[in-house]
Write a protein that holds these residues in place. Sequence first.
Motif, short mmCIF file in Angstrom:
data_model
loop_
_atom_site.label_atom_id
_atom_site.label_comp_id
_atom_site.label_asym_id
_atom_site.label_seq_id
_atom_site.Cartn_x
_atom_site.Cartn_y
_atom_site.Cartn_z
N LEU A 235 -1.45 8.35 0.22
CA LEU A 235 -2.18 7.90 -1.05
C LEU A 235 -3.33 8.76 -1.23
O LEU A 235 -3.43 9.14 -2.32
CB LEU A 235 -2.52 6.46 -0.72
N VAL B 226 0.77 -1.19 0.05
CA VAL B 226 -0.04 0.11 0.01
C VAL B 226 0.90 1.27 -0.22
O VAL B 226 0.67 2.31 -0.55
CB VAL B 226 -0.92 -0.21 1.41
N ASN B 227 1.98 1.09 0.70
CA ASN B 227 2.91 2.03 0.72
C ASN B 227 3.54 2.61 -0.76
O ASN B 227 3.82 3.72 -1.28
CB ASN B 227 4.10 1.83 1.53
N ALA C 214 -7.52 3.25 0.59
CA ALA C 214 -6.81 4.05 1.37
C ALA C 214 -7.74 4.33 2.66
O ALA C 214 -7.30 4.25 3.87
CB ALA C 214 -6.36 5.31 0.94
N THR D 284 -1.43 5.41 3.86
CA THR D 284 -2.90 5.46 3.28
C THR D 284 -3.43 7.28 3.25
O THR D 284 -3.90 7.69 2.22
CB THR D 284 -3.93 4.92 4.12
N ARG E 210 -8.11 1.14 4.78
CA ARG E 210 -6.93 0.99 5.77
C ARG E 210 -6.96 1.93 6.75
O ARG E 210 -6.59 1.72 7.92
CB ARG E 210 -5.58 1.04 4.83
N PHE E 211 -7.31 3.32 6.66
CA PHE E 211 -7.09 4.38 7.49
C PHE E 211 -8.04 3.99 8.59
O PHE E 211 -7.78 4.12 9.77
CB PHE E 211 -7.53 5.64 6.74
N CYS F 50 -13.90 -0.67 0.35
CA CYS F 50 -14.20 -0.45 1.64
C CYS F 50 -15.65 -0.54 2.29
O CYS F 50 -16.22 0.04 2.93
CB CYS F 50 -13.88 1.33 1.83
N GLY G 290 -1.23 4.90 9.56
CA GLY G 290 -2.09 5.28 8.66
C GLY G 290 -1.47 6.31 7.74
O GLY G 290 -2.10 6.64 6.74
N TYR H 149 1.95 1.89 -3.36
CA TYR H 149 0.96 2.45 -4.26
C TYR H 149 1.13 3.88 -4.16
O TYR H 149 1.00 4.56 -5.19
CB TYR H 149 -0.58 2.03 -3.66
N ALA H 150 1.13 4.52 -3.06
CA ALA H 150 1.49 6.01 -2.88
C ALA H 150 2.42 6.42 -3.64
O ALA H 150 2.63 7.47 -4.40
CB ALA H 150 1.48 6.46 -1.61
N MET I 123 -9.91 -4.19 5.44
CA MET I 123 -9.77 -3.95 4.05
C MET I 123 -9.58 -5.36 3.35
O MET I 123 -10.42 -5.66 2.32
CB MET I 123 -8.54 -3.08 3.73
#
Lengths: 654, 238
Positions: free
Chosen positions: A278, A225-226, A416, A275, A419-420, A362, A272, A228-229, A536
Amino acid sequence: MSQFFGFTVVGLVVGCIYAMAASGLVLTYTTSGIFNFAHGAIGMVMAFAFWDLSENRGWPVPLALVAVLGVIAPLTGALVERFVIRRLRGAPVEVTLVVTLALLLALLYGSYVLWDPTLARPLPRFFGNNAVRILGVNVSYHQLIVVATAVLVAVGLRFVLYRTRTGLAMRAVVDDPELTALTSAEPDRITALSWAMGASLAGLAGVLIAPLTTLDALTLTLLVVNSYAAAMFGRLRSLPLTFAGGIGLGLLFSYGSGYLPQSDFNNRLRDGLPTILLFVVLLVLPAARIRAGGAVSDRRAMRLPSLKASIRNASVFAAGCVLCAAALPEERLGTLGDVLAIGVILLSLVLLTGYGGQVSLCQLTFAGVGALVVGKVGANPFGYGLAVLIAALLGALVALPALRLRGLYLALATLAFARFFETVVFVDPNAFGANTRFAVDRFSLGPLDFSGEKMNFAFLGVVFSAAAVGLLALRRSAFGRRLAAMGDSPAACTTLGIDLTRMKLTVFTISAGLAGLGGALLGGLHTGVSVYDFTMLGSLGLLLVVTLGGIANVSGAILGSATLGVIAALKPSASEEVQRFLDMAPGLTVMLLLARMPDGVAGWLGRQWERVTGEDRGAAGLQSLEADFVGDPGTGFDADPDTGVRPGVLDAAG
Amino acid sequence: MLQVENVTVRFGGVTAVDDVSLDAQSGEITGLIGPNGAGKTTTFNVICGLQEAVAGRVRVGGVDVTEQKPHLRARLGVARTFQRLEVFGSLTVADNLRVAAEARTDPTTDPETAVRHALARTGIAHLAEARVTNLPTGLLRLVELGRALAAEPRLLLLDEPGSGLNDVETERFAELLLDLAAEDGLAVLLVEHDVELVMEVCSNIHVLDFGSKIAEGTPAQIKANEMVQAAYLGSEVV
């Protein structure tokens, strides 16, 4: 000063790993046009394979590295491209999303089958704890290796893409696969090659980061996910910007950990951070142009039942539930109740994705919000109403900034968001709490008390049936037609005067509200929830099973939910290996079957039914058309008495 | 009804449309022709708002719509068909038209009347309940035309609507076009490869080549234009 330098080194190292992973993601995306959600999962599997060879089987480290990064990873990437990705060419974005998400879950649960997740697997750093002292800070060989590798990767990629024929072809595929095929550069081979390289880069990141964190399948899968950003920072195109994004993210992380005062909230905020970033990066992306793609979508060509028929069917279903509640022993009703409550959440996906062609990762987050509100306010009509309302408002909130973006980015924004909520909001002591159970009551209205097992089950059956009828009524309305039209061709819709932004916002809001209702029901059924119920990953699983069931159909929601029910029912009596295999099954099935069966089990059943009953009205129309051409009398079209010419399809008589 | 003024579109380094101006009058059929890649479809996309121009203005009914979103232009009476089909695959033929009829902001008729009327005009009434995925391409072009008509436009943009039709069908199609202009008073802008059809129905023709306008005039003038012959028509029409 040396403290600052220490944080910088840590951030730089982590950032380099993000950057390498993200560059693999960008590479595969640009050559195939498909965003690989399973990128992190591939890296995770490679890290495990490396552990297996070097630690478990005692291979020398260099040999294990070559085997994993030079053989296993590229082979995996190429096989995935050949048997999964290639079949998706030209598929709508929501299908490609679901398939790579299925791959993610299949790899994650597949790794549990191969490597028992309950065992700890320490993976030593390269060259152990040997270190050099730079500016008063111990920098380990491992850290130096990471930075050096990242530089090599950056330079190597630049060289391959801009200085070799293959690289030129790779960049060409991005622009126009058809044109590249004409010049005989074999886009299939090029795409396969880029996926092989992408998998190796993911593996490299996995092997390098696992010793720094922990060799845990879920942790490593979600670390992506990191990335992705970082990839978004490069707008999924630019490798230099992607590298910059990755390193910037790593530094921000490290400084955040180092300088933010220690507090429970700040710790969660750090978790967080990727996300949030992101989401922020998505906010500043330029708006997408609506393209006229020229594809005739056939993903949802399913006959809609009439309102009368759907009310009849739903009444039968509800009556069946009431009968079950009366006849079955209480302990049997738990799993069946899950099928109904989760069925309501899946209905929200039928509306959003099946009808409207929008993807949300989500829905369980909205469900969690529903459960939270009912738990706080009370399981009465007011509490339920408020739960639906707040979930709906959150739906609007998460959708709003991403509406102007393409489907992929909207999906990433929801990811995002999920996950947040999972890492920052739900774990708050004022919400569910980190490891505690949060009580949610069952619905009651004055003297009407639905808290008993049987009463609650009947209640769930009636609510699901009502929601299903409501959904079908909505689909049959002008709004529903418009929604389906938007799913088929946004370009045609907007040139007919339909405001797509408003449509998306509306359907997101309604869908989130419905998911919130489902969450409240689910919470009540179990008389309590925890943060682990609304992850998620759980949302991804729901998207998969409803796709399997048939996402374009209300019956697909119950079929998808029943699939989960069957798995849950089989699990207690199964061995641990079989249990893990059962977890893997939905992902594996969707991944392999979706290209062939885009409308799932419900769609397939529907087509078989039409074949048996001959209810295909399209075919009937075509038959009359053919009759028209061959001059068969009795089609309702009369020949012109003067000329004897039968009106063809272009009868302009008005 | 439509004025396109000095519109330029660039994709990266390629200029797809270069300083093009054209107009289309109500009650007339205006032709837009040119070889493949001349910028015809891009010009359409600029007019209906799917493509932003780097320079130039677009006016519909006297209103400057250059900065407006596609759906707002549609509400001013712009409707189109697509060269690469954009039908609603999960809906029936009638529902395809219904979506358009229901999207009108100030309808003169109720949606069902508009749908019936458009179905009849395009001659696909007997296919009303057919699912579009079961229909061949030629008929899908008619579905798109019917859908555009159900929106009750004032300006109709047709992107190669005649491809895939036989001679008899093309003749009927020409009649329908003339009818739409003469009786309904629509401004029709027609992109079409069938030069004979264009010459037959259009009162005014614009010719594009490599993104630039190289000629404008009546069918007779276009036929006689040497540049047009060199660029596009060849000897077949002369």
